[in-house]
Design a protein around this motif. Structure first.
Motif, short mmCIF file in Angstrom:
data_model
loop_
_atom_site.label_atom_id
_atom_site.label_comp_id
_atom_site.label_asym_id
_atom_site.label_seq_id
_atom_site.Cartn_x
_atom_site.Cartn_y
_atom_site.Cartn_z
N TRP A 61 1.98 -2.28 -5.17
CA TRP A 61 0.60 -2.27 -4.61
C TRP A 61 0.47 -3.76 -4.14
CZ3 TRP A 61 -1.99 0.98 -8.89
CH2 TRP A 61 -1.69 2.39 -8.73
N SER A 70 -0.09 -11.04 -1.60
CA SER A 70 -0.58 -10.12 -0.41
C SER A 70 -0.62 -8.70 -0.97
CB SER A 70 -0.11 -10.56 0.75
OG SER A 70 1.17 -9.93 0.76
N THR A 72 0.85 -4.69 -0.41
CA THR A 72 1.74 -4.30 0.27
C THR A 72 1.32 -3.13 1.25
OG1 THR A 72 1.96 -2.58 -1.25
CG2 THR A 72 3.33 -4.23 -1.63
N ARG A 73 1.96 -2.59 1.98
CA ARG A 73 1.35 -1.49 2.85
C ARG A 73 0.73 -0.24 1.98
NH1 ARG A 73 -1.82 0.08 6.37
NH2 ARG A 73 -1.41 1.92 7.29
N LYS A 74 1.42 0.02 0.76
CA LYS A 74 0.74 1.12 0.03
C LYS A 74 -0.48 0.44 -0.72
CE LYS A 74 5.34 3.21 -1.52
NZ LYS A 74 6.21 3.53 -2.59
N GLU A 76 -2.65 -1.41 0.94
CA GLU A 76 -3.62 -1.40 2.07
C GLU A 76 -4.10 -0.29 2.09
OE1 GLU A 76 -1.54 -3.34 5.28
OE2 GLU A 76 -1.96 -5.23 4.57
N VAL A 77 -3.16 1.13 2.02
CA VAL A 77 -3.53 2.13 1.95
C VAL A 77 -4.43 2.71 0.98
CG1 VAL A 77 -2.76 4.68 2.05
CG2 VAL A 77 -1.61 3.09 3.39
N GLU A 80 -7.95 1.63 1.25
CA GLU A 80 -8.65 2.08 2.57
C GLU A 80 -9.19 3.74 2.02
OE1 GLU A 80 -6.05 2.26 5.70
OE2 GLU A 80 -5.93 0.28 6.04
#
Length: 214
Positions: A61, A70, A72-74, A76-77, A80
């Motif tokens: 994560w 920062s 990761t894409r996971k 950020e999901v 959200e």
């Protein structure tokens, strides 16, 4: 994770840790002990925060790339959509099976405490649904794995191996695993000369998490 998402990327320190200002901010929001709060100069001075950072990286994560932290894409999901039961289960698996419990304390390795977490959960199912004294639960564990006392190492040659194993079991399994994940409640009934007398009881979440087949 939400705060990291607001500030990312965060440059790591020379030792590769979270920036001191960020670490101090998170520590202030989630102190290890409310009554013993003091400033820190490094992430490493707050072992809870240090562990959390490593666990979140293991979960996939957050990341550290080119000395910058920062999401990761996971991650950020997840930020959200919120923390789902699947995310909880993923975190549970990572903490139970990949993160090294012994890295958070100064006790001997006693690797059997983590490796046998499922057996210990079964002990809770059999003995703690109506409540069990923490000393009795620890004693059941030591009786199940008596050879574990031989793993204490030379650095603890003057310590009672039985008490060392019991304290390690309580801190790693009961407090920092079961209580953290909401699987048990820990009620402090009385204090006996610096030794708390705890009553351990499983929660409804424990019954949801574990389905035992016979």
């Amino acid at each position: 994770m939400k705060r990291l998402g607001e500030l990312q990327p965060l440059r790591a320190t020379a030792k590769g840790n979270l920036p001191r200002v960020f670490a101090s901010e998170i520590r202030h929001q989630f102190p290890e002990h409310q009554e013993f709060s003091f400033p820190i100069m490094s992430e490493e001075e707050d072992r809870k925060l240090w562990a959390l950072r490593h666990i979140l990286i293991m979960c996939g994560w957050i990341k550290k790339h080119r000395q910058k932290f920062s999401l990761t894409r996971k991650g950020e999901v997840l930020n959200e959509k919120g923390f789902s039961p699947a995310d909880f289960y993923h975190l549970f698996q990572i903490y139970a099976q990949k993160f090294n419990w012994a890295s958070r304390d100064l006790y001997p390795e006693f690797w059997i405490i983590q490796q046998s977490f499922l057996f210990s959960c079964y002990m809770l199912f059999r003995k703690a649904r109506g409540g069990i004294d923490v000393e009795e639960l620890c004693r059941c564990f030591v009786e199940a794995f008596p050879k574990a006392m031989e793993l204490k190492g030379d650095d603890f040659s003057l310590e009672d191996p039985y008490k060392l194993l019991m304290r390690s079991f309580y801190i790693r399994f009961i407090e920092r695993f079961c209580e953290y994940f909401g699987l048990v409640t820990v009620q402090n009934r009385e204090r006996k000369l610096l030794e708390p007398n705890y009553l351990i009881k499983t929660t409804p979440l424990f019954d949801e998490m574990f389905q035992w087949k016979f």
